[in-house]
Design a protein around this motif. Structure first.
Motif, PDB file in Angstrom:
ATOM      1  N   LEU A 102       0.783  -1.073  -0.086  1.00  0.00           N
ATOM      2  CA  LEU A 102      -0.057  -0.197  -0.120  1.00  0.00           C
ATOM      3  C   LEU A 102       1.081   1.474  -0.051  1.00  0.00           C
ATOM      4  CD1 LEU A 102      -2.839  -0.960   2.751  1.00  0.00           C
ATOM      5  CD2 LEU A 102      -2.839  -1.104   0.043  1.00  0.00           C
ATOM      6  N   ARG A 103       1.983   1.170   0.504  1.00  0.00           N
ATOM      7  CA  ARG A 103       2.974   2.494   0.886  1.00  0.00           C
ATOM      8  C   ARG A 103       3.591   2.503  -0.802  1.00  0.00           C
ATOM      9  NH1 ARG A 103       5.494   6.273   0.252  1.00  0.00           N
ATOM     10  NH2 ARG A 103       7.038   7.131   1.507  1.00  0.00           N
ATOM     11  N   PHE A 104       4.050   1.460  -1.450  1.00  0.00           N
ATOM     12  CA  PHE A 104       4.959   1.833  -2.496  1.00  0.00           C
ATOM     13  C   PHE A 104       4.151   1.652  -3.840  1.00  0.00           C
ATOM     14  CE2 PHE A 104       7.990   0.963   0.899  1.00  0.00           C
ATOM     15  CZ  PHE A 104       8.577   2.184   1.041  1.00  0.00           C
ATOM     16  N   ALA A 105       3.135   1.093  -3.756  1.00  0.00           N
ATOM     17  CA  ALA A 105       2.329   0.549  -5.028  1.00  0.00           C
ATOM     18  C   ALA A 105       1.546   2.030  -5.574  1.00  0.00           C
ATOM     19  CB  ALA A 105       1.383  -0.486  -4.886  1.00  0.00           C
ATOM     20  N   GLY A 106       1.378   2.003  -6.858  1.00  0.00           N
ATOM     21  CA  GLY A 106       0.432   3.104  -7.466  1.00  0.00           C
ATOM     22  C   GLY A 106      -0.809   2.543  -7.987  1.00  0.00           C
ATOM     23  N   GLY A 107      -1.423   3.655  -8.248  1.00  0.00           N
ATOM     24  CA  GLY A 107      -2.722   3.375  -9.108  1.00  0.00           C
ATOM     25  C   GLY A 107      -3.988   3.384  -8.227  1.00  0.00           C
ATOM     26  N   ARG A 108      -5.226   2.896  -8.656  1.00  0.00           N
ATOM     27  CA  ARG A 108      -6.193   2.902  -7.585  1.00  0.00           C
ATOM     28  C   ARG A 108      -6.596   1.699  -6.810  1.00  0.00           C
ATOM     29  NH1 ARG A 108     -10.973   5.533 -11.527  1.00  0.00           N
ATOM     30  NH2 ARG A 108     -10.009   7.571 -12.160  1.00  0.00           N
ATOM     31  N   LEU A 109      -5.626   0.640  -7.330  1.00  0.00           N
ATOM     32  CA  LEU A 109      -6.077  -0.661  -6.384  1.00  0.00           C
ATOM     33  C   LEU A 109      -5.566  -0.599  -5.069  1.00  0.00           C
ATOM     34  CD1 LEU A 109      -6.955  -3.522  -6.642  1.00  0.00           C
ATOM     35  CD2 LEU A 109      -4.783  -4.186  -7.519  1.00  0.00           C
TER      36      LEU A 109
END
Length: 295
Positions: A102-109
């Motif tokens: 959740l900290r390093f991922a991008g996008g809406r997911l």
């Protein structure tokens, strides 16, 4: 005239007034904690230390000796420690990878995943318990699905040692995740990019950069979940076995069913001392975070 140009006595008086105002602002909650927590706790300790000897009251550790001499009490305490350790370890093992994503991922997911992960925070514990009973019980949803695929031999964790663990882990995910996300928010992205530039892989970045920076957050999450799980009542009562029992259930049964308030208070003091030892870790972690200026 600025504060720095005030004469020494005036500056000292200003500082004293500000300190007095600060103490006055925190006086009400401090007195409330003393009245509702410290005084009853001290009263319980004194009650368990006072025994009747030859018609006179005397101080003694007899109640605690009876507690540790009782096989059932030792078994319940051991079961509580086992459940707390397993559930806390599972929470950290599940929430740390999720928090990293959740900290390093991008996008809406990631936003959708976080919304699902914190959903148990808004569900009462008793609802969680009955939902799990319908899901993992002997004739629940999971057993029905397995039977539909021809898989037999399902042994339900309901009313077994793993029943409370499953419920407590499900209930504890939101708090643990939010604490870890708060710690990960302090990890500087330039440091990670610099490590990647010199050839560091994800595992090396995790071990050498991320984990040291969120150590206090890990300690806080561990302490909060340990305290929450160790004193839990609803989920262990509804999902756990009849014997052994967790200390919260054991204390209630001793007080309400057996009607032995002194024994119940002795169990409460033992529980309090164990939780207080873990609480020291929490206080130290908070102090270190404040010293570094972290939230």
């Amino acid at each position: 005239m600025t504060e720095g140009s005030l004469p020494a006595p005036s500056l000292r008086a200003t500082i004293l007034r500000r300190q007095a105002l600060g103490l006055l602002m925190v006086a009400a909650p401090v007195l409330l904690v003393v009245a509702l927590v410290l005084v009853p706790a001290l009263s319980a300790v004194l009650t368990t230390l006072r025994v009747e000897v030859d018609g006179r009251s005397a101080l003694s550790l007899a109640n605690y000796a009876d507690f540790f001499a009782d096989p059932q009490s030792r078994r319940n305490l051991g079961f509580t420690l086992w459940t707390t350790a397993v559930a806390t370890a599972l929470l950290l093992a599940l929430c740390l990878p999720l928090a990293l994503y959740l900290r390093f991922a991008g996008g809406r997911l990631p936003a959708v995943v976080q919304g699902i992960a914190v959903f148990p925070l808004f569900v009462p514990g008793i609802i969680v318990a009955y939902a799990l009973i319908r899901s993992i019980g002997p004739n629940g949803l999971l057993a029905t699905i397995l039977a539909a695929f021809g898989i037999g031999g399902y042994v339900s964790p309901y009313l077994g040692p793993w029943g409370p663990v499953i419920g407590l882990v499900w209930e504890g995910v939101p708090l643990t995740l939010l604490v870890l996300l708060s710690g990960l928010a302090q990890v500087p992205l330039p440091a990670i990019e610099a490590a990647r530039d010199v050839g560091a892989g994800p595992f090396r970045i995790l071990i050498s950069i991320i984990l040291p920076l969120i150590r206090n957050s890990l300690l806080i999450a561990f302490a909060l979940e340990f305290l929450n799980i160790f004193g839990a009542f609803t989920l262990p009562y509804l999902l756990g076995p009849a014997s052994p029992e967790m200390m919260g259930v054991y204390m209630q049964r001793t007080f309400g069913d057996v009607r032995d308030p002194v024994a119940a208070q002795t169990q409460a003091v033992v529980t309090f001392l164990i939780c207080a030892a873990v609480g020291v870790l929490y206080v130290r972690a908070i102090s270190k975070s404040r010293a570094r200026g972290a939230p």
